[in-house]
Design a protein around this motif. Sequence first.
Motif, PDB file in Angstrom:
ATOM      1  N   LYS A  17       0.835  -1.209   0.000  1.00 17.01           N
ATOM      2  CA  LYS A  17       0.000   0.000   0.000  1.00 17.01           C
ATOM      3  C   LYS A  17       0.861   1.247   0.000  1.00 17.01           C
ATOM      4  CE  LYS A  17      -0.925  -1.203   4.754  1.00 17.01           C
ATOM      5  NZ  LYS A  17      -1.904  -1.615   5.715  1.00 17.01           N
ATOM      6  N   CYS A  18       0.229   2.343  -0.388  1.00 19.75           N
ATOM      7  CA  CYS A  18       0.938   3.617  -0.517  1.00 19.75           C
ATOM      8  C   CYS A  18       1.173   4.220   0.863  1.00 19.75           C
ATOM      9  CB  CYS A  18       0.093   4.554  -1.371  1.00 19.75           C
ATOM     10  SG  CYS A  18       0.752   6.219  -1.436  1.00 19.75           S
ATOM     11  N   LYS A  19       2.396   4.708   1.083  1.00 17.43           N
ATOM     12  CA  LYS A  19       2.666   5.237   2.422  1.00 17.43           C
ATOM     13  C   LYS A  19       2.087   6.638   2.620  1.00 17.43           C
ATOM     14  CE  LYS A  19       7.507   6.594   1.493  1.00 17.43           C
ATOM     15  NZ  LYS A  19       7.696   6.242   0.087  1.00 17.43           N
ATOM     16  N   LYS A  20       1.635   7.256   1.533  1.00 21.72           N
ATOM     17  CA  LYS A  20       1.038   8.592   1.679  1.00 21.72           C
ATOM     18  C   LYS A  20      -0.493   8.504   1.812  1.00 21.72           C
ATOM     19  CE  LYS A  20       1.413  13.278  -0.067  1.00 21.72           C
ATOM     20  NZ  LYS A  20       0.533  13.700  -1.182  1.00 21.72           N
ATOM     21  N   CYS A  21      -1.183   7.968   0.794  1.00 24.35           N
ATOM     22  CA  CYS A  21      -2.658   7.943   0.844  1.00 24.35           C
ATOM     23  C   CYS A  21      -3.177   6.713   1.594  1.00 24.35           C
ATOM     24  CB  CYS A  21      -3.250   8.004  -0.553  1.00 24.35           C
ATOM     25  SG  CYS A  21      -2.896   6.578  -1.577  1.00 24.35           S
ATOM     26  N   GLY A  22      -2.382   5.683   1.720  1.00 21.88           N
ATOM     27  CA  GLY A  22      -2.783   4.500   2.487  1.00 21.88           C
ATOM     28  C   GLY A  22      -3.553   3.463   1.697  1.00 21.88           C
ATOM     29  N   LEU A 100      -5.720  13.127  -6.834  1.00 19.40           N
ATOM     30  CA  LEU A 100      -4.546  12.386  -7.296  1.00 19.40           C
ATOM     31  C   LEU A 100      -3.499  12.359  -6.180  1.00 19.40           C
ATOM     32  CD1 LEU A 100      -2.987  11.040  -9.652  1.00 19.40           C
ATOM     33  CD2 LEU A 100      -2.115  13.310 -10.215  1.00 19.40           C
ATOM     34  N   CYS A 101      -3.001  11.171  -5.862  1.00 19.98           N
ATOM     35  CA  CYS A 101      -1.916  11.044  -4.888  1.00 19.98           C
ATOM     36  C   CYS A 101      -0.592  11.090  -5.659  1.00 19.98           C
ATOM     37  CB  CYS A 101      -2.046   9.734  -4.117  1.00 19.98           C
ATOM     38  SG  CYS A 101      -0.611   9.386  -3.090  1.00 19.98           S
ATOM     39  N   LEU A 102       0.247  12.015  -5.284  1.00 21.42           N
ATOM     40  CA  LEU A 102       1.500  12.185  -6.037  1.00 21.42           C
ATOM     41  C   LEU A 102       2.524  11.117  -5.691  1.00 21.42           C
ATOM     42  CD1 LEU A 102       1.731  16.084  -5.884  1.00 21.42           C
ATOM     43  CD2 LEU A 102       0.972  14.644  -7.794  1.00 21.42           C
ATOM     44  N   GLU A 103       2.277  10.394  -4.611  1.00 25.26           N
ATOM     45  CA  GLU A 103       3.203   9.328  -4.219  1.00 25.26           C
ATOM     46  C   GLU A 103       2.991   8.073  -5.094  1.00 25.26           C
ATOM     47  OE1 GLU A 103       5.584   9.509  -1.837  1.00 25.26           O
ATOM     48  OE2 GLU A 103       6.198   7.413  -2.196  1.00 25.26           O
ATOM     49  N   CYS A 104       1.740   7.609  -5.164  1.00 26.00           N
ATOM     50  CA  CYS A 104       1.476   6.358  -5.904  1.00 26.00           C
ATOM     51  C   CYS A 104       0.871   6.627  -7.287  1.00 26.00           C
ATOM     52  CB  CYS A 104       0.561   5.443  -5.101  1.00 26.00           C
ATOM     53  SG  CYS A 104      -1.077   6.122  -4.794  1.00 26.00           S
ATOM     54  N   ASN A 105       0.572   7.910  -7.549  1.00 22.61           N
ATOM     55  CA  ASN A 105       0.043   8.284  -8.863  1.00 22.61           C
ATOM     56  C   ASN A 105      -1.349   7.710  -9.142  1.00 22.61           C
ATOM     57  OD1 ASN A 105       0.745  10.028 -10.876  1.00 22.61           O
ATOM     58  ND2 ASN A 105       1.392   8.388 -12.268  1.00 22.61           N
TER      59      ASN A 105
HETATM   60 ZN   LIG Z   1      -0.907   7.164  -2.690  1.00 18.00          ZN
END
Ligand SMILES: [Zn+2]
Length: 172
Positions: A17-22, A100-105
């Motif tokens: 999983k993405c560490k920013k949006c989860g 849009l999450c810039l970490e996982c796009n």
């Molecule tokens: Zn994300």
Amino acid sequence: MTGSCDNLFPEIKNIPKCKKCGYRTDFRFNNEEFKLKRKTMDYSSTYDGITIVSLKFKEFCNQKKYNNLEFIELKKAPNFFQVYVKGNVIEYNARMKENLCLECNQFESIIGPTINYDKISKPLDKGFYQSDLWFASGNEKSPKIIISPKTKMELEKEGFKNLCLNKIEKSL
Ligand SMILES: [Zn+2]
């Protein structure tokens, strides 16, 4: 298969999983503990957008040489499989894309799927296709699965249980 739109099952420790949006980043994760409740259907979907098919459906696809499908056996539901379309991507439009999450796009939500008719000039060749966009929200996103008119006829002839086919037609 892995949880709800907002929360993944806590017992699944190893899902990426993405560490920013989860939200999860592997939407094809196979939860080996997943238990299928209704074992009478040839075709169904989990809440988080995983398509599940019966052995009968898989054997039909093999026999008809639909080779761009990947089947993953469900450990706790013998004779049932997660299925994905490989390649055969069709361009889609969305009514709305949010956050849009810039970490996982990934977008948090992509809603309102319609096929991009500008890119389609004739009926699709026999086969299974998928949308380029993955629709729904959070952990539940998945591509639309599209089949050609010929494949629709073949599937209807088999009488698969719970297979629901909607016609997509370009208006002239
Ligand atoms: Zn994300």
